[in-house]
Each structure stands twice: as structure tokens, then as C-alpha cells.
Design an enzyme around this catalytic site. Structure first.
Site, PDB file in Angstrom:
ATOM      1  CD  GLN A  34      -0.879  -0.924   3.724  1.00  0.00           C
ATOM      2  OE1 GLN A  34      -2.224  -0.904   3.625  1.00  0.00           O
ATOM      3  NE2 GLN A  34      -0.411  -1.388   4.554  1.00  0.00           N
ATOM      4  CE1 TYR A  64      -8.224   0.849  16.160  1.00  0.00           C
ATOM      5  CE2 TYR A  64     -10.240   1.023  15.268  1.00  0.00           C
ATOM      6  CZ  TYR A  64      -9.066   0.333  15.314  1.00  0.00           C
ATOM      7  OH  TYR A  64      -9.117  -0.702  14.491  1.00  0.00           O
ATOM      8  CG  ASP A 140      -2.371 -13.007   4.862  1.00  0.00           C
ATOM      9  OD1 ASP A 140      -2.841 -13.613   3.641  1.00  0.00           O
ATOM     10  OD2 ASP A 140      -3.169 -12.749   5.823  1.00  0.00           O
ATOM     11  CG  ASP A 159      -5.735  -2.062  14.950  1.00  0.00           C
ATOM     12  OD1 ASP A 159      -4.595  -1.724  15.409  1.00  0.00           O
ATOM     13  OD2 ASP A 159      -6.432  -1.346  14.125  1.00  0.00           O
ATOM     14  CG  ASP A 162     -11.466   1.116   5.780  1.00  0.00           C
ATOM     15  OD1 ASP A 162     -11.085   2.256   5.561  1.00  0.00           O
ATOM     16  OD2 ASP A 162     -12.241   1.046   6.857  1.00  0.00           O
ATOM     17  CE1 TYR A 228      -9.095   5.957  12.025  1.00  0.00           C
ATOM     18  CE2 TYR A 228     -10.411   4.799  13.894  1.00  0.00           C
ATOM     19  CZ  TYR A 228      -9.331   5.117  13.375  1.00  0.00           C
ATOM     20  OH  TYR A 228      -8.186   4.426  13.627  1.00  0.00           O
TER      21      TYR A 228
END
Ligand SMILES: NCCCN[C@H]1CC[C@H](N)CC1
Length: 292
Positions: A34, A64, A140, A159, A162, A228
Site C-alpha cells: 500500500q 480507538y 498475512d 485491528d 478497511d 474516522y
């Protein structure tokens, strides 16, 4: 785009965008998974952005990290073995390390760059990596959980970002099934579960899947995080069959001073009253969540 401002746009919240005034861009890099960006904002401290989506800001991360950690860990009497999936910024680790009963904290984060960037720019979060009980796995989470012996953990905290990009699989049924297998009887899981204002369809699917897989209790809690999308974020709280877990009335609520153990300073957000209150839902959400 307004010069000097960052606007958070995503197909996950069409037609709206939260903007933060940018003082200085501190980092822009592409990891294996990313785009990673850090900027100094005018009013929220440093901000971590992954693929254009705000992950944490120094000013409101406490809401959070404290809620996603203390809602599950405050609900079981004696957490010993905890697994964090995602959470590469270290904030959840900081909160888990408040519990003196905890002996082992495993974390599986897919993107090592997130860990490195957090250590460089977010020391108040990356402090979580300094706890000697922490074992860091870069990989992963789906594969990690498949290799975990049955009934290993008292608690799993997911945690995640999206369900667009590397975290997509963490919202799907097979992953929830592997979490259930990795938990002991009466073990608990808390996952990042998006916004009741924006994602009721996603939440509906998650609740339906969780009710099929977790035969203890299944609850949805929510809290406010100004940066958020829609200013709120929710959590799925589930327990496996076994000793009953009443998430709404924590047996082991960490107190405001965070003095379960060598504290990382007082809690800024979580307290036992807000724990219980976080399960109270507006009618439009309650109707869907309670009916699944
Ligand atoms: N520890 C980082 C928190 C990641 N959770 C966020 C929830 C809201 C999402 N839009 C982005 C990730």
C-alpha cells in the site's frame, strides 16, 4: 483538492470526505502492499495514512486503541495469551501491555513498513513494541491463524484497515472461523467493524457470520473517533462457547489510571461507564444488528 489540505476520499464513503489542514508532509512511500504517508497536521498532530485512508492521528488515537483493547480484555477475568492481527502502529500493543496478567502478546502485521514508520514518527504508539512479552510476526494474518494450535489464545484483537486492499480477507467468514478455532472456550475476539452511519450492509454481514461461528455472545459496540469517516467506529465483540462472557458488564475493567500494571500513563478515553454505554445503539442499527 484544496492546496494545503488532505481530504480522505474512498469508495467506502462516497460523496463525503473529511479534510485535515496539512502543515508538512513527512513521508510518502510505497510498501509491498500500500501507499504509506505521514503528515504533520495543523490540529491533530501527526497523521498516518494508508492508501489515502486515515489510520491514526496523535490527537484522537486514544479513543480507538483503548476501546478496541479494553472492551475485550476488560470482559474476561485473567487474560494471559493475546493475539493482535494488524495493529502495526503499536497502539493496541501499548494498551494490551497494561495487563499484568498477560504473559504473551503475539502480533501479526502484514506490512513491515507500517511498523518501521510508526517507530520513526509515532513513538507514543510504537512504545507497544518495547514490551518484552511482544512477539512480532510480519505476514498475512489469515495464514498465521491457520497455523495456530486450537484454543491457544484468551483474546484476539483484529485491528484492521478497511475491507479494500490488504485487510479485505479479515472481514470474511473463513477468517472468523480461524479466529474461533484459535480461541479457548470462552475466549474473546474484538474486530474493527466500521461505521453504523456508512456501513450497515457490511456490519449486517459481519454480524450474521459471527452469529454462525461464535456460539458464546455476539455484540456490537461503537465509539467516537473524530478523524474516522462519519466520526464513529464500531467493534464486533464475540466469545466462543464456554464460560459465559458478558461484554456489557466487564468483570475486569481497567480503571482510569490504567493501573492494572506498570501503566503507560493514565487512560485518556476508556472508563468502565463508557464501556457499558458503548453497546447502546441507535434504533436503525439495533433493528438490524439484533435481528441477525
Ligand atoms: N491501528 C490503526 C487503526 C485502523 N483502523 C481504522 C478504522 C477506520 C478505517 N477507515 C481505517 C482503519
Amino acid at each position: 483538492v484544496i492546496p494545503g489540505w488532505f481530504s480522505e476520499m474512498s469508495p467506502m464513503w462516497p460523496g463525503e470526505a473529511h479534510s485535515l489542514k496539512v502543515e508538512k508532509i513527512l513521508l510518502q512511500q510505497k510498501s509491498q502492499y500500500q501507499n504509506v504517508m505521514v503528515f504533520e497536521s495543523a490540529t491533530y498532530g501527526k497523521v498516518l495514512v494508508l492508501d489515502g485512508v486515515i489510520q491514526v492521528t496523535e490527537r484522537d488515537e486514544c479513543a480507538y486503541q483503548e476501546m478496541i483493547t479494553h472492551l475485550p480484555l476488560g470482559s474476561i477475568p485473567n487474560p494471559k495469551k493475546v493475539l493482535v492481527i494488524g495493529g502495526g502502529d503499536g497502539g493496541v500493543l501499548r494498551e494490551v501491555s497494561r495487563y499484568s496478567s498477560v504473559e504473551q502478546i503475539d502480533i501479526c502485521e502484514i506490512d513491515g513498513m507500517v511498523v518501521d514508520v510508526s517507530k520513526q514518527f509515532f513513538p507514543a504508539l510504537a512504545v507497544g513494541f518495547e514490551d518484552p512479552r511482544v512477539n512480532v510476526h510480519i505476514g498475512d494474518g489469515v495464514a498465521f491463524l491457520k497455523a495456530v494450535p486450537e484454543g491457544t489464545y484468551d483474546a484476539v484483537i483484529v485491528d484492521s484497515s478497511d475491507p479494500i486492499g490488504p485487510a479485505q480477507e479479515l472481514f470474511e467468514k473463513p477468517f472468523f472461523a480461524s479466529v474461533a478455532k484459535a480461541l479457548r472456550p470462552g475466549g474473546v475476539v474484538c474486530t474493527q467493524a466500521e461505521s453504523i452511519w456508512l456501513h450497515m450492509h457490511i456490519i449486517e454481514d459481519i454480524v450474521s457470520n459471527c452469529r454462525q461461528i461464535f456460539k458464546g455472545s455476539v455484540n456490537y459496540a461503537w465509539t467516537t473517533v473524530p478523524t474516522y469517516p462519519s466520526g464513529v467506529i464500531g467493534f464486533m465483540l464475540c466469545s466462543t462457547e464456554g464460560p459465559a462472557v458478558d461484554f456489557k458488564h466487564p468483570v475486569n475493567p481497567i480503571d482510569e489510571n490504567g493501573t492494572h500494571s506498570k501503566a503507560k500513563g493514565p487512560l485518556k478515553f476508556y472508563n468502565p461507564e463508557i464501556h457499558t454505554a458503548s453497546f447502546c445503539l441507535p434504533s436503525f442499527a439495533k433493528k438490524i444488528i439484533d435481528s441477525k
